[in-house]
Motif scaffolding. Sequence first.
Motif, PDB file in Angstrom:
ATOM      1  N   ASP A  88      13.635  -8.943 -31.059  1.00  0.00           N
ATOM      2  CA  ASP A  88      12.689  -9.242 -29.979  1.00  0.00           C
ATOM      3  C   ASP A  88      11.626  -8.157 -29.811  1.00  0.00           C
ATOM      4  O   ASP A  88      10.978  -8.076 -28.776  1.00  0.00           O
ATOM      5  CB  ASP A  88      13.433  -9.449 -28.656  1.00  0.00           C
ATOM      6  CG  ASP A  88      14.225  -8.232 -28.211  1.00  0.00           C
ATOM      7  OD1 ASP A  88      14.268  -7.231 -28.961  1.00  0.00           O
ATOM      8  OD2 ASP A  88      14.808  -8.283 -27.119  1.00  0.00           O
ATOM      9  N   LEU A  89      11.430  -7.352 -30.836  1.00  0.00           N
ATOM     10  CA  LEU A  89      10.444  -6.261 -30.731  1.00  0.00           C
ATOM     11  C   LEU A  89       9.034  -6.773 -30.464  1.00  0.00           C
ATOM     12  O   LEU A  89       8.259  -6.137 -29.775  1.00  0.00           O
ATOM     13  CB  LEU A  89      10.440  -5.418 -32.005  1.00  0.00           C
ATOM     14  CG  LEU A  89      11.550  -4.381 -32.124  1.00  0.00           C
ATOM     15  CD1 LEU A  89      11.479  -3.674 -33.466  1.00  0.00           C
ATOM     16  CD2 LEU A  89      11.482  -3.379 -30.994  1.00  0.00           C
ATOM     17  N   ARG A  90       8.697  -7.913 -31.030  1.00  0.00           N
ATOM     18  CA  ARG A  90       7.329  -8.447 -30.836  1.00  0.00           C
ATOM     19  C   ARG A  90       7.108  -8.997 -29.435  1.00  0.00           C
ATOM     20  O   ARG A  90       5.997  -9.028 -28.950  1.00  0.00           O
ATOM     21  CB  ARG A  90       7.062  -9.552 -31.859  1.00  0.00           C
ATOM     22  CG  ARG A  90       6.946  -9.028 -33.255  1.00  0.00           C
ATOM     23  CD  ARG A  90       6.503 -10.142 -34.213  1.00  0.00           C
ATOM     24  NE  ARG A  90       6.689  -9.694 -35.567  1.00  0.00           N
ATOM     25  CZ  ARG A  90       7.553 -10.215 -36.415  1.00  0.00           C
ATOM     26  NH1 ARG A  90       8.297 -11.237 -36.056  1.00  0.00           N
ATOM     27  NH2 ARG A  90       7.673  -9.740 -37.627  1.00  0.00           N
ATOM     28  N   ARG A  91       8.183  -9.473 -28.800  1.00  0.00           N
ATOM     29  CA  ARG A  91       8.052 -10.107 -27.493  1.00  0.00           C
ATOM     30  C   ARG A  91       8.207  -9.134 -26.340  1.00  0.00           C
ATOM     31  O   ARG A  91       7.621  -9.326 -25.282  1.00  0.00           O
ATOM     32  CB  ARG A  91       9.086 -11.223 -27.339  1.00  0.00           C
ATOM     33  CG  ARG A  91       8.770 -12.420 -28.199  1.00  0.00           C
ATOM     34  CD  ARG A  91       9.679 -13.577 -27.878  1.00  0.00           C
ATOM     35  NE  ARG A  91      11.041 -13.215 -28.263  1.00  0.00           N
ATOM     36  CZ  ARG A  91      12.118 -13.719 -27.691  1.00  0.00           C
ATOM     37  NH1 ARG A  91      12.004 -14.577 -26.730  1.00  0.00           N
ATOM     38  NH2 ARG A  91      13.307 -13.352 -28.089  1.00  0.00           N
ATOM     39  N   ASN A  92       9.016  -8.117 -26.493  1.00  0.00           N
ATOM     40  CA  ASN A  92       9.296  -7.185 -25.397  1.00  0.00           C
ATOM     41  C   ASN A  92       8.617  -5.851 -25.650  1.00  0.00           C
ATOM     42  O   ASN A  92       8.329  -5.490 -26.787  1.00  0.00           O
ATOM     43  CB  ASN A  92      10.804  -6.968 -25.251  1.00  0.00           C
ATOM     44  CG  ASN A  92      11.509  -8.234 -24.820  1.00  0.00           C
ATOM     45  OD1 ASN A  92      10.914  -9.112 -24.213  1.00  0.00           O
ATOM     46  ND2 ASN A  92      12.784  -8.335 -25.139  1.00  0.00           N
TER      47      ASN A  92
END
Length: 195
Positions: A88-92
């Motif tokens: 979830d690095l791209r979203r958070n």
Amino acid sequence: MACPPAAHPSPPRQPSVKVILTSAEVQRVVDRIAHQILEKTQGAADTVLLGVPTRGAPLARRLAERINAFEGTAVPVGVLDITLYRDDLRRNATRAVGPTQVPPGGIDGMRVILVDDVLFSGRTVRAALDALSDLGRPSSVQLAVLVDRGHRQLPIRADYVGKNIPTALAESVKVTLAETDGVDEVRLYGEAALS
């Protein structure tokens, strides 16, 4: 012509908080997990504990201390940062990368027990397995968690569970530990209608 009576808006829903484990109960659960590890691993032979930050790291240290107290066996303890392995690095928002600390002697050929506070979707454990594969090749990998709240999104289960807590998806489980938060406690947060 008369106006209809004013409708009273529903009172806002207030979050409810329920203490699931007190400080004394957290200690008993840690002791129980330590005993289970000793039983399943023939006295913690060839075993390494790797805690997943933030709260898995102090839990791993506590488990090692309790195993040592019960059996006189010093189990190596390390920390496994999974930040760069999260899906979830791209979203958070990006969080700072923490240190990964591998115990002296490494993990090759060892039984690695990953330690975390809450097992939920399984995504943290998946990231930990990816991070672990970059460190070496353990003989086996097991998972110990203080709380399993269900709702898995991946086919992952814990080998050692302190407490199973059935939850709704809208609820959240918050673990606090003396080392990171000043107090040992597990709370369940949700929404309860006002009566």
